[in-house]
Design a protein around this motif. Structure first.
Motif, PDB file in Angstrom:
ATOM      1  N   VAL A  59      48.953  35.810  32.680  1.00 39.32           N
ATOM      2  CA  VAL A  59      50.309  35.832  32.625  1.00 39.32           C
ATOM      3  C   VAL A  59      51.253  37.006  33.309  1.00 39.32           C
ATOM      4  O   VAL A  59      52.324  37.107  33.115  1.00 39.32           O
ATOM      5  CB  VAL A  59      50.769  35.890  31.032  1.00 39.32           C
ATOM      6  CG1 VAL A  59      50.419  34.309  30.447  1.00 39.32           C
ATOM      7  CG2 VAL A  59      50.559  37.018  30.288  1.00 39.32           C
ATOM      8  N   GLY A  60      50.305  37.620  34.211  1.00 40.19           N
ATOM      9  CA  GLY A  60      50.936  38.698  35.078  1.00 40.19           C
ATOM     10  C   GLY A  60      51.092  38.347  36.298  1.00 40.19           C
ATOM     11  O   GLY A  60      51.892  37.166  36.677  1.00 40.19           O
ATOM     12  N   VAL A  61      50.699  39.233  37.224  1.00 40.12           N
ATOM     13  CA  VAL A  61      50.660  38.648  38.606  1.00 40.12           C
ATOM     14  C   VAL A  61      49.837  37.512  39.036  1.00 40.12           C
ATOM     15  O   VAL A  61      48.527  37.225  38.507  1.00 40.12           O
ATOM     16  CB  VAL A  61      50.195  39.958  39.560  1.00 40.12           C
ATOM     17  CG1 VAL A  61      50.093  39.495  40.964  1.00 40.12           C
ATOM     18  CG2 VAL A  61      51.038  40.958  39.327  1.00 40.12           C
ATOM     19  N   LYS A  62      50.210  36.409  39.808  1.00 38.13           N
ATOM     20  CA  LYS A  62      49.548  35.331  39.874  1.00 38.13           C
ATOM     21  C   LYS A  62      49.137  35.337  41.488  1.00 38.13           C
ATOM     22  O   LYS A  62      49.635  35.803  42.378  1.00 38.13           O
ATOM     23  CB  LYS A  62      50.299  34.306  39.601  1.00 38.13           C
ATOM     24  CG  LYS A  62      50.330  34.291  37.888  1.00 38.13           C
ATOM     25  CD  LYS A  62      50.810  32.941  37.621  1.00 38.13           C
ATOM     26  CE  LYS A  62      51.124  32.560  36.032  1.00 38.13           C
ATOM     27  NZ  LYS A  62      51.691  31.434  35.547  1.00 38.13           N
ATOM     28  N   ALA A  63      48.069  34.333  41.634  1.00 36.75           N
ATOM     29  CA  ALA A  63      47.732  34.198  42.933  1.00 36.75           C
ATOM     30  C   ALA A  63      48.777  33.246  43.880  1.00 36.75           C
ATOM     31  O   ALA A  63      49.738  32.821  43.158  1.00 36.75           O
ATOM     32  CB  ALA A  63      46.484  33.268  43.111  1.00 36.75           C
ATOM     33  N   PRO A  64      49.083  33.577  45.122  1.00 36.13           N
ATOM     34  CA  PRO A  64      48.054  34.019  46.115  1.00 36.13           C
ATOM     35  C   PRO A  64      48.435  35.744  46.107  1.00 36.13           C
ATOM     36  O   PRO A  64      47.416  36.240  46.818  1.00 36.13           O
ATOM     37  CB  PRO A  64      48.654  33.486  47.379  1.00 36.13           C
ATOM     38  CG  PRO A  64      50.232  33.345  47.341  1.00 36.13           C
ATOM     39  CD  PRO A  64      49.996  32.858  45.838  1.00 36.13           C
ATOM     40  N   ASP A  65      49.145  36.173  45.554  1.00 38.88           N
ATOM     41  CA  ASP A  65      48.970  37.542  45.342  1.00 38.88           C
ATOM     42  C   ASP A  65      47.961  38.147  44.210  1.00 38.88           C
ATOM     43  O   ASP A  65      47.305  37.314  43.657  1.00 38.88           O
ATOM     44  CB  ASP A  65      50.688  38.275  44.747  1.00 38.88           C
ATOM     45  CG  ASP A  65      51.055  39.689  45.320  1.00 38.88           C
ATOM     46  OD1 ASP A  65      49.861  40.386  45.759  1.00 38.88           O
ATOM     47  OD2 ASP A  65      52.117  39.836  45.073  1.00 38.88           O
TER      48      ASP A  65
END
Length: 403
Positions: A283-289
């Motif tokens: 629930v934080g940073v998600k792909a593609p990042d």
């Protein structure tokens, strides 16, 4: 020599003996040099703190390495691979770094599809540091303002703000993060929030976490303001006609800056762990990042077969948190005037020299000062009968008074 001059001479000798006394063994006195400002004293204390200085150097190296290798925004980086670039596997993804300085093409190795782990780790450290800074700034500003208003005005203002703080404390951050993540993930909804979060996910996450992480700092600032608002300089500012805003931000807040800086630094350290936990749970940073927590979540199944995919992100999380904690500890010692640095070697040396001095004093007579026909030790004690009446008479009573 007159009696007055004898008294002055004895007093000067006593004062010089007291001044020559050394401080307690092992305790280095606080910097009280004349002509130094508060900023200069704090800077000297901070750079004299070994752990804080080491933490600052290591964090600076991580910061420069993360932002220079992958680049930031329009500024390109010097590393040859990007964090989302897929390349053929080299030696089945095993790290090519051989000690001491032979790094190879993939010093941290590759994941199962061929992405360079060094590039992903640097990108994750970069994103985690950005989120940490945003959380520190947002939570610091809100916490200082809320705590200052509640501590200064008291009454219904304090009641409302502290009840708001209590409400935010009991709200689960994980639940709010999940709701925000789902809302930001709806890119086809056409909402402005979804469009903004799709292109600025790290900024949105940092702002969101900053809006719920200020409660601890607000309570500390409120307590500091409750103490400082009763001081004489605040009363003098009120009498001189200063406004409430000027008293808060010009007179009281500079005296509470130590509490704000120290706890703001520790808040940033906890923000790293919070972002890591949220990214690990999805629930934080998600792909593609990517981020350090997301890298650990994606590679946890490969811990037994390809452990380097797990080691490097975890190592950078630990290093960043330790560095921030050491820096906060050094700032606390620098801003606290009651802190004294204990040196075990000096304490041991001082104890030995004290025993030697006692032995010498036991074998030799103490230095003496001739005052008015009598003998008085250097410690400053002057017998009444000898200092003011010459030699004692046989008819003197037990108090040394001449009849």
């Amino acid at each position: 020599m007159s009696q007055q001059s004898q008294q002055e001479e004895a007093t000067e000798v006593s004062a010089s003996a007291g001044t020559a006394a050394a401080p307690a063994a092992g305790i280095e006195p606080i910097l009280e040099a004349k002509g130094l400002s508060l900023g200069q004293i704090v800077r000297k204390r901070f750079f004299g703190h070994t752990g804080a200085l080491a933490g600052l150097i290591v964090f600076a190296v991580i910061f420069v390495l993360a932002f220079s290798s992958e680049g930031w925004g329009p500024i390109p980086g010097w590393w040859q691979y990007q964090h989302d670039q897929v390349t053929p596997l080299v030696n089945e993804g095993v790290p090519t770094w051989t000690l001491p300085f032979s790094f190879g093409d993939h010093p941290f190795g590759q994941d199962r599809i061929g992405r360079d782990l060094f590039a992903m780790t640097m990108r994750g450290a970069q994103q985690s540091i950005i989120i940490m800074i945003i959380i520190g700034v947002v939570a610091g500003l809100i916490g200082v303002v809320v705590g200052a208003l509640a501590g200064y005005f008291r009454g219904w203002v304090e009641a409302v703000l502290m009840r708001l703080t209590d409400i935010i404390i009991i709200i689960p951050v994980l639940l709010l993060a999940a709701v925000m993540s789902q809302t930001a993930g709806r890119r086809d909804s056409g909402s402005w929030f979804g469009q903004f979060a799709a292109s600025n996910g790290v900024v949105v996450l940092g702002i969101f976490l900053g809006l719920v992480a200020w409660v601890g700092l607000a309570r500390l600032v409120r307590g500091e303001f409750l103490s400082l608002r009763e001081r004489e300089f605040v009363d003098a500012a009120r009498i001189s006609g200063a406004s409430n805003a000027r008293i808060i931000f010009k007179h009281i807040l500079p005296n509470a800056v130590g509490v704000v800086i120290v706890n703001g630094t520790l808040l940033m350290s906890s923000a790293i762990l919070l972002e890591t936990a949220l990214s690990y749970l999805g629930v934080g940073v998600k792909a593609p990042d990517t981020s350090l927590g997301l890298l650990i979540s994606q590679n946890q199944e490969a811990f037994s077969t390809r452990p380097w995919l797990f080691w490097w992100p975890g190592l950078f999380i630990v290093l960043i948190c330790l560095c921030i904690n050491f820096i906060g500890d050094g700032l606390r010692d620098a801003f606290d005037p009651r802190q004294k640095k204990f040196n075990a070697k000096k304490a041991k040396k001082g104890t030995r020299s004290g025993h030697g001095s006692a032995a010498v004093a036991g074998g030799a007579a103490a230095p003496a000062l001739e005052v008015g026909g009598g003998v008085s030790p250097v410690s400053g004690y002057v017998p009444d009968s000898e200092a003011f009446g010459g030699a004692p008479h046989a008819g003197d009573d037990t108090t040394g008074r001449n009849d």
